[in-house]
Enzyme design. Sequence first.
Site, PDB file in Angstrom:
ATOM      1  N   CYS A  35       1.222  -0.860   0.099  1.00  0.00           N
ATOM      2  CA  CYS A  35      -0.062   0.154   0.129  1.00  0.00           C
ATOM      3  C   CYS A  35       0.777   1.308  -0.136  1.00  0.00           C
ATOM      4  CB  CYS A  35      -0.521  -0.043   1.136  1.00  0.00           C
ATOM      5  SG  CYS A  35      -1.760  -1.699   1.373  1.00  0.00           S
ATOM      6  N   ASP A  37       3.001   2.188   2.993  1.00  0.00           N
ATOM      7  CA  ASP A  37       3.797   2.327   3.553  1.00  0.00           C
ATOM      8  C   ASP A  37       3.978   1.916   4.830  1.00  0.00           C
ATOM      9  OD1 ASP A  37       4.618   4.995   3.338  1.00  0.00           O
ATOM     10  OD2 ASP A  37       2.270   5.635   3.573  1.00  0.00           O
ATOM     11  N   CYS A  61       7.343   7.380   2.589  1.00  0.00           N
ATOM     12  CA  CYS A  61       8.295   8.687   1.916  1.00  0.00           C
ATOM     13  C   CYS A  61       8.841   9.588   2.771  1.00  0.00           C
ATOM     14  CB  CYS A  61       7.230   9.930   1.152  1.00  0.00           C
ATOM     15  SG  CYS A  61       5.683   9.595   2.793  1.00  0.00           S
ATOM     16  N   CYS A 105       1.145   9.372   7.533  1.00  0.00           N
ATOM     17  CA  CYS A 105       2.531   9.106   8.740  1.00  0.00           C
ATOM     18  C   CYS A 105       2.745   9.727   9.690  1.00  0.00           C
ATOM     19  CB  CYS A 105       3.548  10.265   7.433  1.00  0.00           C
ATOM     20  SG  CYS A 105       3.777   9.925   5.821  1.00  0.00           S
TER      21      CYS A 105
END
Length: 196
Positions: A35, A37, A61, A105
Amino acid sequence: MWNYTDKVIDHFMNPRNVGEIADADGTGQVGNAACGDALKLTFKLDEQGKIADVKFKTFGCASAIASSSALTELIKGMTLEEAEKVTNQDIVKLLGELPEAKMHCSVMGMEALQAAIADYRGEPNPFEKMDDHEGKLICKCFGITDVKILRVAKENGLKKAAEVTNYCKAGGACGACLGQIQRLLDDMWKLESLKK
């Protein structure tokens, strides 16, 4: 191009505590590399029960790396009782801010920490895929249930489906569930207003 703070750039370019503790007291894994992450967090406690060492490995990222790095700096020296109170907003505050579309995140970092604490206590990972009786699957693309959507929305005061996408990715792929997410939010906030 994302607009990152100097702290985000610093934690991305010079991440702290990267790696894995071989004899960790607690290990938490969340996300899914498929997905986009995934995060693994390990920690070691000292004799006083404080987090003496913490390391992370992430597939993600710049925001995922920076959030994970900041989280490790934030919780070093904390007791587990203090660490379990850390929220995704605490991570964002330490970084200065994150782009709205990258808030997931910080949520991933908070969830990895909670999963590692649960592991230490011998409890199941609270973020592994839930059975149907624990929540209804809403976002099939990312495997996200109504339980997670409502928890993230309530913790962060989210009122729009697009905001939920920023915080947990639900609705961020095909978008077919965005209407359903908005109805969940509307119903939740109506119920919350009745409680007052």
